[in-house]
Design a protein around this motif. Structure first.
Motif, short mmCIF file in Angstrom:
data_model
loop_
_atom_site.label_atom_id
_atom_site.label_comp_id
_atom_site.label_asym_id
_atom_site.label_seq_id
_atom_site.Cartn_x
_atom_site.Cartn_y
_atom_site.Cartn_z
N GLY A 152 0.78 -1.23 0.00
CA GLY A 152 0.00 0.00 0.00
C GLY A 152 0.82 1.28 0.00
N THR A 153 2.14 1.20 -0.20
CA THR A 153 2.95 2.41 -0.11
C THR A 153 2.63 3.41 -1.22
OG1 THR A 153 4.71 1.25 -1.32
CG2 THR A 153 4.84 1.25 1.08
N ASP A 154 2.27 2.92 -2.40
CA ASP A 154 1.87 3.82 -3.48
C ASP A 154 0.36 4.06 -3.46
OD1 ASP A 154 4.40 4.23 -4.62
OD2 ASP A 154 4.30 2.32 -5.69
N LEU A 155 -0.40 3.01 -3.21
CA LEU A 155 -1.86 3.13 -3.24
C LEU A 155 -2.37 4.13 -2.21
CD1 LEU A 155 -4.65 2.08 -4.23
CD2 LEU A 155 -4.53 0.42 -2.36
N MET A 156 -1.91 4.02 -0.99
CA MET A 156 -2.43 4.90 0.06
C MET A 156 -1.98 6.34 -0.13
SD MET A 156 -4.41 2.90 1.42
CE MET A 156 -5.07 4.17 2.50
N THR A 157 -0.84 6.53 -0.78
CA THR A 157 -0.44 7.90 -1.12
C THR A 157 -1.45 8.51 -2.08
OG1 THR A 157 1.90 7.41 -0.80
CG2 THR A 157 1.37 9.30 -2.18
N ALA A 158 -1.87 7.71 -3.07
CA ALA A 158 -2.86 8.20 -4.02
C ALA A 158 -4.21 8.44 -3.35
CB ALA A 158 -3.01 7.21 -5.18
N VAL A 159 -4.60 7.55 -2.44
CA VAL A 159 -5.87 7.72 -1.73
C VAL A 159 -5.83 8.96 -0.86
CG1 VAL A 159 -7.36 6.73 0.05
CG2 VAL A 159 -6.48 5.27 -1.79
N ASN A 160 -4.78 9.12 -0.09
CA ASN A 160 -4.70 10.25 0.83
C ASN A 160 -4.60 11.59 0.12
OD1 ASN A 160 -4.86 8.66 3.13
ND2 ASN A 160 -2.65 8.37 3.25
N ALA B 277 15.48 1.17 -1.64
CA ALA B 277 14.10 1.54 -1.97
C ALA B 277 13.51 2.63 -1.09
CB ALA B 277 13.21 0.29 -1.92
N GLY B 278 14.21 3.07 -0.08
CA GLY B 278 13.68 4.13 0.76
C GLY B 278 13.93 3.85 2.23
N PRO B 279 13.29 4.58 3.12
CA PRO B 279 13.48 4.38 4.56
C PRO B 279 12.89 3.05 5.00
CG PRO B 279 11.72 5.96 4.15
CD PRO B 279 12.35 5.68 2.83
N PRO B 280 13.22 2.60 6.22
CA PRO B 280 12.78 1.28 6.69
C PRO B 280 11.28 1.06 6.62
CG PRO B 280 14.46 2.16 8.14
CD PRO B 280 14.14 3.26 7.18
N GLN B 281 10.47 2.05 6.93
CA GLN B 281 9.03 1.85 6.91
C GLN B 281 8.52 1.53 5.50
OE1 GLN B 281 10.64 4.57 7.89
NE2 GLN B 281 9.54 6.48 7.41
N ILE B 282 9.17 2.09 4.48
CA ILE B 282 8.80 1.78 3.10
C ILE B 282 9.29 0.39 2.72
CG2 ILE B 282 9.16 2.41 0.68
CD1 ILE B 282 7.27 4.27 2.15
N ARG B 283 10.51 0.04 3.08
CA ARG B 283 11.06 -1.27 2.73
C ARG B 283 10.31 -2.40 3.44
NH1 ARG B 283 15.89 1.41 3.92
NH2 ARG B 283 16.33 -0.02 5.65
N THR C 163 10.40 5.78 -11.15
CA THR C 163 11.45 5.75 -10.14
C THR C 163 11.51 4.43 -9.37
OG1 THR C 163 9.94 6.82 -8.59
CG2 THR C 163 11.44 8.25 -9.83
N GLY C 164 10.70 3.44 -9.74
CA GLY C 164 10.72 2.16 -9.05
C GLY C 164 12.10 1.52 -9.11
N ASP C 165 12.72 1.27 -7.97
CA ASP C 165 14.11 0.80 -7.95
C ASP C 165 14.26 -0.61 -8.50
OD1 ASP C 165 15.33 3.13 -6.82
OD2 ASP C 165 14.44 2.61 -4.91
N ALA C 166 13.27 -1.46 -8.31
CA ALA C 166 13.40 -2.84 -8.79
C ALA C 166 13.28 -2.95 -10.30
CB ALA C 166 12.35 -3.72 -8.13
N LEU C 167 12.67 -1.97 -10.95
CA LEU C 167 12.31 -2.11 -12.36
C LEU C 167 13.51 -2.22 -13.30
CD1 LEU C 167 9.19 0.23 -12.54
CD2 LEU C 167 9.36 -2.17 -11.87
N PRO C 168 14.55 -1.36 -13.19
CA PRO C 168 15.68 -1.55 -14.09
C PRO C 168 16.41 -2.87 -13.88
CG PRO C 168 16.12 0.20 -12.50
CD PRO C 168 14.68 -0.14 -12.39
N VAL C 169 16.45 -3.35 -12.64
CA VAL C 169 17.09 -4.65 -12.40
C VAL C 169 16.30 -5.76 -13.07
CG1 VAL C 169 17.91 -6.25 -10.65
CG2 VAL C 169 17.98 -3.79 -10.20
N LEU C 170 14.98 -5.75 -12.92
CA LEU C 170 14.15 -6.77 -13.56
C LEU C 170 14.27 -6.70 -15.08
CD1 LEU C 170 10.94 -6.51 -11.35
CD2 LEU C 170 12.69 -8.31 -11.28
N ALA C 171 14.37 -5.48 -15.62
CA ALA C 171 14.54 -5.34 -17.07
C ALA C 171 15.88 -5.90 -17.52
CB ALA C 171 14.42 -3.87 -17.46
N ARG D 158 13.73 9.13 -3.75
CA ARG D 158 13.39 8.75 -5.11
C ARG D 158 14.55 9.03 -6.04
NH1 ARG D 158 8.26 7.27 -5.95
NH2 ARG D 158 6.72 7.75 -4.33
N ALA D 159 14.79 8.11 -6.97
CA ALA D 159 15.91 8.25 -7.88
C ALA D 159 15.63 9.32 -8.92
CB ALA D 159 16.18 6.91 -8.57
#
Length: 298
Positions: A37-45, A103-109, A124-132, A193-194
């Motif tokens: 919910g780290t992205d979803l709740m930001t959008a909701v709030n 990926a960010g501070p501990p609460q995000i990770r 800016t998703g950190d995992a995305l370039p690695v997966l690519a 964020r990168a």
């Protein structure tokens, strides 16, 4: 769940399996799947999203771990960044572990998940370039127990989309048993964020180098010509060393491919110069690619 949004979701479903989650989405198509919910709740709030319901994925144990499968790692989409950053996972897929730790501070990770990073598809998703760079494949769960595989690059570039009622269940990653690096530059001191990120993966079995650049475009960019060029310079049968000048040239090659010069005007005049901010970003990408390659070959 706590939210400051004035119109929070009215229905929350907590399935315990992927198929139950798919069934819940079929029963309420307007519901939104949520894991960390780290992205979803930001959008909701912030008032950008008003979901009619939520399908929580936190109780689905099958997507919270990983297993070995035919020379690949089958990663559950519910793996948190914190879990991927641990030493046992880093020994398996070091590039993804490095991205998870950044990926960010501990609460995000602790909350954010691999699947959420993919489905949100934030540049800016950190995992995305690695997966690519790893050329990972997604296993998507659909209605009536169906499963289909989609290259992660297809989803990120919009070549394929999730269909109604589908959920990303797993990520299949090849185990290359070779060096992998991930580096990023942020706009402020500390985790954030990168503004640019680079993943470099060596593939000795194919005598190849894979590179992906994140945050400078809506999706990770693969400088394929730069990959082929530098792979041809590496002594794969020896110590894989490269002259510093070659690493520097690789960085510039990658940066120019991902942030190209403006096209020349049709009237034959000189093309406009890149703005200073764009030039700085290109230099940043060049430095990251040079350092990432150097560390992978060290």
């Amino acid at each position: 769940m706590t939210t400051h949004a004035p119109h929070a979701a009215q229905t929350v479903t907590l399935p315990v399996s992927l198929d139950e989650a798919v069934a819940a989405l079929a029963a309420m198509p307007a519901a939104v799947p949520v894991a960390g919910g780290t992205d979803l709740m930001t959008a909701v709030n912030s008032g950008l999203l008003r979901p009619a319901g939520l399908v929580g994925l936190g109780r689905i144990s099958e997507i919270r771990g990983w297993q070995y499968q035919d020379g690949h790692a089958l990663l559950g989409a519910g793996l948190t960044h914190a879990r991927m950053g641990r030493p046992d996972f880093a020994a398996l897929i070091p590039g993804l572990a490095a991205a998870a730790r950044a990926a960010g501070p501990p609460q995000i990770r602790n909350a954010g998940t691999l699947g959420g990073n993919i489905v949100s598809a934030a540049p800016t998703g950190d995992a995305l370039p690695v997966l690519a760079a790893l050329e990972a494949t997604l296993i998507i769960a659909g209605p009536e127990g169906s499963r289909r595989e989609v290259p992660v690059s297809h989803l990120l570039t919009g070549m394929e989309m999730l269909r109604p009622g589908e959920i990303v269940g797993f990520v299949r990653v090849p185990l290359l048993h070779a060096p992998q690096t991930f580096l990023k530059a942020t706009g402020r001191t500390g985790p954030g964020r990168a503004i640019a990120s680079v993943a470099v993966v060596l593939d000795p079995a194919r005598r190849g180098v894979r590179c992906a650049v994140g945050a400078v475009a809506p999706m990770p960019l693969r400088p394929l010509e730069a990959e082929r060029w530098i792979a041809g310079l590496i002594d794969w049968d020896g110590d894989r060393s490269l002259a510093p000048e070659a690493c520097t040239a690789f960085g510039e090659y990658v940066a120019a491919a991902c942030i190209p010069d403006p096209a020349p005007p049709g009237d034959g005049t000189e093309p406009p110069a890149l703005p200073p901010g764009v030039l700085h970003l290109r230099r940043t990408v060049a430095a990251l690619a040079r350092r990432a390659l150097g560390r992978a070959l060290a």
